[in-house]
Design an enzyme around this catalytic site. Structure first.
Site, PDB file in Angstrom:
ATOM      1  N   VAL A  95     -86.291 -26.638 -47.998  1.00  0.00           N
ATOM      2  CA  VAL A  95     -85.325 -26.180 -49.003  1.00  0.00           C
ATOM      3  C   VAL A  95     -84.632 -24.916 -48.509  1.00  0.00           C
ATOM      4  CG1 VAL A  95     -84.995 -25.397 -51.383  1.00  0.00           C
ATOM      5  CG2 VAL A  95     -86.752 -27.109 -50.870  1.00  0.00           C
ATOM      6  N   GLU A 120     -71.185 -34.527 -42.264  1.00  0.00           N
ATOM      7  CA  GLU A 120     -71.458 -35.785 -41.561  1.00  0.00           C
ATOM      8  C   GLU A 120     -70.211 -36.677 -41.585  1.00  0.00           C
ATOM      9  OE1 GLU A 120     -74.568 -36.476 -40.401  1.00  0.00           O
ATOM     10  OE2 GLU A 120     -75.626 -34.782 -41.296  1.00  0.00           O
ATOM     11  N   GLY A 145     -90.500 -35.271 -33.323  1.00  0.00           N
ATOM     12  CA  GLY A 145     -89.071 -35.055 -33.557  1.00  0.00           C
ATOM     13  C   GLY A 145     -88.575 -33.895 -32.722  1.00  0.00           C
ATOM     14  N   LEU A 146     -87.679 -34.185 -31.759  1.00  0.00           N
ATOM     15  CA  LEU A 146     -87.158 -33.134 -30.881  1.00  0.00           C
ATOM     16  C   LEU A 146     -85.643 -33.082 -30.964  1.00  0.00           C
ATOM     17  CD1 LEU A 146     -89.497 -33.592 -27.771  1.00  0.00           C
ATOM     18  CD2 LEU A 146     -89.583 -31.755 -29.467  1.00  0.00           C
ATOM     19  N   GLY A 204     -68.495 -29.856 -37.534  1.00  0.00           N
ATOM     20  CA  GLY A 204     -69.901 -30.255 -37.539  1.00  0.00           C
ATOM     21  C   GLY A 204     -70.659 -29.809 -38.779  1.00  0.00           C
ATOM     22  N   GLY A 238     -79.072 -25.241 -39.724  1.00  0.00           N
ATOM     23  CA  GLY A 238     -78.965 -24.774 -38.351  1.00  0.00           C
ATOM     24  C   GLY A 238     -80.318 -24.857 -37.673  1.00  0.00           C
ATOM     25  N   ARG A 298     -87.608 -40.029 -30.223  1.00  0.00           N
ATOM     26  CA  ARG A 298     -87.109 -41.373 -30.033  1.00  0.00           C
ATOM     27  C   ARG A 298     -86.807 -41.639 -28.557  1.00  0.00           C
ATOM     28  NH1 ARG A 298     -82.771 -42.235 -34.513  1.00  0.00           N
ATOM     29  NH2 ARG A 298     -84.371 -41.458 -35.923  1.00  0.00           N
ATOM     30  N   LYS A 345     -83.577 -31.096 -52.857  1.00  0.00           N
ATOM     31  CA  LYS A 345     -84.119 -29.740 -52.747  1.00  0.00           C
ATOM     32  C   LYS A 345     -84.490 -29.211 -54.124  1.00  0.00           C
ATOM     33  CE  LYS A 345     -81.320 -28.994 -48.611  1.00  0.00           C
ATOM     34  NZ  LYS A 345     -79.967 -28.611 -48.161  1.00  0.00           N
TER      35      LYS A 345
END
Lengths: 439, 439
Positions: A134, A192, A11-12, A189, A304, A46, A207
């Protein structure tokens, strides 16, 4: 110096790219702190062609997370894809089964399969670290899992969704409606395109379910959470709360009760002069109340790329500082096989203070009727305020009740009884009140 | 299950007695969490006959801490006596040299000899843990030493002395004088009979010097701290601060600057709506600002037998969960031999906002003279307020200036220039302003 710790990252996205950048640019500092180098040797994502502004030369690219977990020559598998099932879940299972340490930021995966994964990790004698899952950068997992060892936790609660806290803060400070603030959050941002998962409390619930397990030693039970989002909160509620000395936050609360563990996510009124009431905007906060330490509150960035990457890096560094197979921190605080079944306390038996806002027709006897319905249900009132409608309209008025500690069930019955009368001019609003133990 | 972790405790005051009680009553829970039992096998204290309400049967009593450290059959030496020298220092040195893990709550010892002790611990491959030495129950050592690995810290600051925070809170809330609040704090056991060490900032300075080292990787330098206590703060200052939107706290602040590390302890004005401004009474708070994580604030009990014992127990549990010689967390964040010399930034070059309160004679031209002295020293003013004397006395008045960010040196020169004029009716008051980065 010991051999380098070899890391593979699946995952990047924002977090993954931040992590690569930080590990590469701070290599000397990290190896000095950890007593060994941390080296990224394998990655997968991906889209191989996307420009992420990071240097991946010399790093082996795998086509799938599963292939990376299975075949890469690594010590630690870092999962930053997200999702409770599919590639994330598959690859984490493969990595643990293979005897690799795993670091993940995936709250959905842990909420769904945390106990099962912890069992595999403990059988294999590897670490499964998830600080970033979390409250982003806030080290609450470490606090619960390590610092609070020996404490009996009575309550853990917090602001764990930046989107909701941003919207509620803006509504209060700018007098904007929920819909306007949501639009603004989407533009910036912070929310969503489909904000349901955040604003209806599901994200907070995931969480919370993880914190509940760490705090109370019970199995993870994300589907046993009472859930209420913030879309129903009006400016009128926020102003009424302010007048009464409260602010409204979306809290996740897990609490030990006589009948089991209460887990709930709902808009909550907290005293205006409490520390957590000052936590504004996208900032997160988690409070833990326990019998030896007392109350501990941690405040920091809940999301973030960098803040999350910082927690992931802390998890990796903990593995680098230990020697393979040497440290035995139980993944979920207690050994996974010994976690107690989750026993849910029914929401009907929740005890606390309540804020009730009623829109009623302006006629004689309404006040007396409301007070009677409350008394019939054994509810004692801290205050009753009558307010003019904010739009100055005639014919109806607003009555606000704040109760002393009472049962949820009593409140529901009283409100139902009031709804059965003919004078209500709108749906009643009920908001629970939560008081910090110490500050 | 692995062998029990054998613990020896030197010092059975409030914290030591709490610790014994907790370890004994929660034995099953602890061994389940740690994967091995934690067993107290040896103790020592000044008075053997005193009734502490704890059961010491079956535990070997040693006459001196040194003897316990040297001869007891233990894995961990827990030092809870206090003091930078004497038995505490001697016994900790003996224990480390013998290859025992050490847990201590002794801030004075660490401030004086932390680097030397860390070197011994690292040579011997043992852990030296000291979570309880700074801010009691708040896990700030763990956050700095583990969670923030890889971060570059820019500033760490906090409310680290409960006595001072209690006094300042009471002065503000009740309008009492410093002297009255001090007496009250002494009556309640929040302040010592000789309160100098607390109210003049020395206690905060010890704690700050330890945080500075963890945050910036420099050697511990407790004697290089600019120190100013709270005995000089008047109700007038507190009211003026409130009017301007600030509250006054005794902060310890360590900050990276271009010329070195600034360490200072002084009364500080913080924005009233910041989270840290809400931390009242004996509660402590520590904030850490770093480049990857962002701002992290932790709030909790800074003292008390149980809260401190909770941190000591967390430290012992960390040792129990690791295997002897297996974990390599550098005691002071970085290996002790690699800590940089401490380079002190001169207080004269401190940059920030200032609050200046002047008591002046009520005559023409004073205002203009003050404004001129400020301008001559390049100080730009955010606000100037003139207030009647609180006692309503005639002949003199109070002028309050709040500056934009400027240099300490400029402020000192401007104030000296004003003092050289003939219109001052009392000693000028200067209070620095500190602004949190994020919340």
């Amino acid at each position: 110096m010991a051999d380098a710790l070899k890391v593979g990252i699946a995952g990047l996205g924002t977090v993954g790219a931040s992590l690569v950048r930080i590990i590469q640019t701070r290599a000397d500092e990290l190896s000095r702190t950890c007593g060994r180098a941390i080296e990224i040797v394998a990655v997968t994502a991906r889209d191989r062609t996307r420009d992420r502004g990071i240097d991946l030369s010399g790093i082996t690219w795998f086509d799938t997370p599963q292939a990376l977990a299975e075949k890469a020559d690594i010590d630690v598998f870092v999962e930053l894809m997200g999702g409770a099932e599919g590639a994330a879940a598959d690859s984490v299972r493969i990595a643990l089964t293979r005897g690799l340490h795993v670091v993940t930021a995936n709250k959905a995966l842990l909420a769904a399969s945390g106990v099962e994964l912890a069992k595999i990790a403990e059988e294999k004698g590897v670490l499964l670290n998830f600080e970033a899952a979390v409250a982003g950068g806030i080290p609450v997992i470490k606090a619960l899992r390590e610092s609070l060892t020996g404490n009996t936790v009575s309550r853990v609660y917090g602001i764990m969704n930046g989107t909701c806290n941003y919207i509620l803060t803006r509504m209060e400070k700018e007098g904007l409606t929920f819909a306007d603030c949501l639009k603004e959050a989407q533009r910036l941002g912070y929310a969503e395109a489909d904000p349901t998962f955040d604003i209806e409390g599901n994200d907070t619930a995931h969480k919370l379910s993880i914190l509940t397990t760490l705090a109370f030693g019970t199995q993870i039970a994300p589907d046993e959470i009472y859930l209420e989002g913030i879309s129903n909160i009006s400016i009128e509620d926020i102003h009424a709360a302010a007048d009464l000395g409260y602010r409204i936050k979306l809290l996740g609360v897990a609490q030990r009760t006589e009948t089991g563990i209460e887990q709930r996510v709902h808009p909550t009124m907290v005293p205006r002069d409490s520390v957590i009431a000052q936590v504004d905007g996208v900032t997160n906060a988690v409070a833990i109340e326990s019998d030896i330490l007392g109350e501990l509150l941690m405040v920091g960035p809940g999301a973030g790329g960098n803040a999350t990457a910082s927690s992931v890096l802390g998890d990796i560094a903990d593995i680098a500082k230990s020697r393979p197979g040497a440290q035995q921190v139980p993944v979920l605080g207690k050994p996974a096989a010994t976690l107690a079944p989750y026993q849910r306390a029914q929401m009907q038996s929740h005890e606390g203070g309540y804020f009730i806002r009623l829109s009623v027709e302006d006629r004689t006897g309404v006040f007396a009727s409301i007070a009677t319905r409350m008394a019939e249900n054994g509810i004692s009132l801290e205050s009753i305020v009558q307010r003019a409608k904010p739009d100055g309209s005639e014919g109806s008025k607003t009555i606000i009740l704040v109760t002393h500690a009472t049962m949820e069930d009593s409140v529901r019955k009283a409100v139902d009884a009031i709804k059965a009368e003919s004078y209500l001019a709108g749906e009643p609003q009920v908001i629970r009140i939560e008081r910090p133990q110490a500050f």
